[in-house]
Design an enzyme around this catalytic site. Structure first.
Site, PDB file in Angstrom:
ATOM      1  N   LYS A 147       0.865  -1.180   0.000  1.00 54.55           N
ATOM      2  CA  LYS A 147       0.000   0.000   0.000  1.00 54.55           C
ATOM      3  C   LYS A 147       0.904   1.234   0.000  1.00 54.55           C
ATOM      4  CE  LYS A 147      -4.490   1.354   1.913  1.00 54.55           C
ATOM      5  NZ  LYS A 147      -5.224   1.493   0.667  1.00 54.55           N
ATOM      6  N   GLU A 179      -7.758  -5.958 -10.048  1.00 54.54           N
ATOM      7  CA  GLU A 179      -8.618  -5.254  -9.084  1.00 54.54           C
ATOM      8  C   GLU A 179      -9.115  -3.985  -9.754  1.00 54.54           C
ATOM      9  OE1 GLU A 179      -6.348  -4.016  -5.620  1.00 54.54           O
ATOM     10  OE2 GLU A 179      -4.620  -3.488  -6.836  1.00 54.54           O
TER      11      GLU A 179
HETATM   12  C1  LIG Z   1      -5.769  -0.503  -5.183  1.00 52.49           C
HETATM   13  C2  LIG Z   1      -6.690  -0.866  -4.069  1.00 52.49           C
HETATM   14  N1  LIG Z   1      -7.213  -2.102  -4.030  1.00 52.49           N
HETATM   15  C3  LIG Z   1      -8.066  -2.476  -3.046  1.00 52.49           C
HETATM   16  C4  LIG Z   1      -8.445  -1.597  -2.050  1.00 52.49           C
HETATM   17  C5  LIG Z   1      -9.414  -2.038  -0.971  1.00 52.49           C
HETATM   18  O1  LIG Z   1      -8.739  -2.226   0.247  1.00 52.49           O
HETATM   19  P1  LIG Z   1      -9.502  -2.084   1.646  1.00 52.49           P
HETATM   20  O2  LIG Z   1     -10.666  -3.014   1.579  1.00 52.49           O
HETATM   21  O3  LIG Z   1      -8.501  -2.499   2.649  1.00 52.49           O
HETATM   22  O4  LIG Z   1      -9.917  -0.671   1.769  1.00 52.49           O
HETATM   23  C6  LIG Z   1      -7.921  -0.299  -2.046  1.00 52.49           C
HETATM   24  C7  LIG Z   1      -8.300   0.636  -0.984  1.00 52.49           C
HETATM   25  O5  LIG Z   1      -7.954   1.784  -0.994  1.00 52.49           O
HETATM   26  C8  LIG Z   1      -7.010   0.071  -3.073  1.00 52.49           C
HETATM   27  O6  LIG Z   1      -6.468   1.311  -3.112  1.00 52.49           O
END
Ligand SMILES: Cc1ncc(COP(=O)(O)O)c(C=O)c1O
Length: 286
Positions: A147, A179
Site C-alpha cells: 500500500k 482489481e
Molecule cells: C488498489 C486498491 N485495491 C483495493 C483496495 C481495498 O482495500 P480495503 O478493503 O482495505 O480498503 C484499495 C483501498 O484503498 C485500493 O487502493
C-alpha cells in the site's frame, strides 16, 4: 471546525501540519499508508490494518516506527479529537527527510502523519441502483500488494473512470482480472462468488477478507482463482469493495449492462450480511 492531525509526535491543527520539501514521500513517493474506517468511534479491523501496514513497511524495507499498541493508542486519541461518529483515519509513513538520492539515506527518521475525516459510505441510491465502471489494462507496477503512497498509476486510471462518468475502472493484466484503481473486485457466475487470488498483483483488501469470511460463514460457494477477462464480461454480477465503499454493485461495464443491469440477488444478500456483521462487531467492541 479545526481538524486535528498528528505529525511526528504531536497533535496539531491540520493546516499547521507541514513537512519538508526534501521529505522522500514528496520527492520519491517513498512511503506507505493505511485508511482505517471508524464506525461509532471504533476503528474497524484495526489489527488487520496494522498487520497490512507491517507488510507494506517490510516490503519497502522501512522499520515500523511504533509498536501496534502505540499505533492503537494514537489512533484512538486521534478519533477522540474528532466529533464524528463515523470517521476515516488516514495514516502515512515515509522514509523521512534526506538529501535527494534514490538510494536509502543511512540515518533519516521516518515521517509519521495521521489525519481523520468523516467516513462517507455510498448513498442508498448507489447501493440500490449500482454504479457504472469502465475497464482498462492494468499498467501499474508488480508490487500492488504494497500500500504505497506512489499512486500515480492508480490516479491516472481513476481519472479515466471519472472522465467517462464512471465510479471505478476494473483492471485486467495479461487478460485476467486484477482489481480496480482503489478497490478489489468480485465476480458472480452461476451462483458462485469468484475472487482474484491474493498475490503481488492486487492489494490484499481488508474488506475483501471480510466479504470472503462472510460468504464462507453463510455457505455461499466461493473460489479464489485467476479470472479471465471474458468471465468478468459475461458474469451475472460484479462488485467492488473497499473500506470506504464497503460493497458496491457494478451495473454497467464499459456502458454494457452487467447481468440484468441491476444489483443482483447475491449482492443484496452479501450487503445485508456485511451491514449486520459490522453492527455485531461494533456492538461487541462497545
Ligand atoms: C488498489 C486498491 N485495491 C483495493 C483496495 C481495498 O482495500 P480495503 O478493503 O482495505 O480498503 C484499495 C483501498 O484503498 C485500493 O487502493
Amino acid at each position: 471546525m479545526t481538524e486535528i492531525a498528528y505529525l511526528n509526535g504531536e497533535f496539531l491543527p491540520l493546516e499547521k501540519a507541514q513537512v519538508s520539501v526534501l521529505d522522500r514521500g514528496f520527492i520519491f513517493g517513498d512511503g506507505v499508508y493505511e485508511v482505517i474506517p471508524v464506525y461509532s468511534r471504533r476503528p474497524f479491523r484495526l489489527p488487520e490494518h496494522l498487520s497490512r501496514l507491517q507488510h507494506s513497511l517490510d516490503a519497502i524495507r522501512l522499520g515500523n516506527p511504533m509498536a501496534d499498541a502505540d499505533w492503537t493508542r494514537l489512533i484512538l486519541e486521534l478519533i477522540g479529537r474528532h466529533t464524528g461518529e463515523d470517521q476515516s483515519v488516514y495514516l502515512q509513513i515515509t522514509r523521512g527527510v534526506a538529501k535527494r538520492d534514490h538510494a536509502f539515506p543511512k540515518d533519516s527518521k521516518p515521517t509519521v502523519f495521521m489525519m481523520s475525516g468523516p467516513l462517507v459510505t455510498p448513498s442508498k441510491d448507489l447501493v440500490d441502483n449500482g454504479v457504472p465502471c469502465i475497464t482498462a489494462i492494468d499498467y501499474r507496477w508488480l508490487k500492488c500488494d504494497v500500500k504505497s503512497v506512489s499512486l500515480l498509476g492508480n490516479c491516472l486510471l481513476r481519472q479515466s473512470a471519472a472522465d467517462a462518468g464512471a465510479v471505478e475502472v476494473v483492471l485486467f493484466r495479461d487478460g485476467c482480472l486484477t482489481e480496480a484503481s482503489a478497490s478489489n473486485v468480485f465476480v458472480v457466475r452461476d451462483g458462485r462468488l469468484l475472487a482474484p487470488p491474493k498475490n503481488h498483483l492486487i492489494l490484499p483488501g481488508i474488506t475483501y477478507d471480510v466479504v470472503l469470511e462472510i460468504a464462507s460463514a453463510n455457505g455461499i460457494p466461493l473460489e479464489s482463482r485467476i479470472i479471465p477477462e471474458q468471465e468478468v464480461r459475461t458474469a451475472q454480477e460484479i462488485w467492488i469493495t473497499s473500506s470506504t465503499k464497503e460493497v458496491l454493485p457494478v451495473t454497467t461495464l464499459d456502458g454494457r449492462p452487467m447481468g440484468e443491469g441491476r444489483p443482483g440477488a447475491l449482492f443484496r444478500r452479501i450487503y445485508a450480511l456485511y451491514q449486520h456483521y459490522k453492527q455485531t462487531v461494533m456492538r461487541r467492541a462497545a
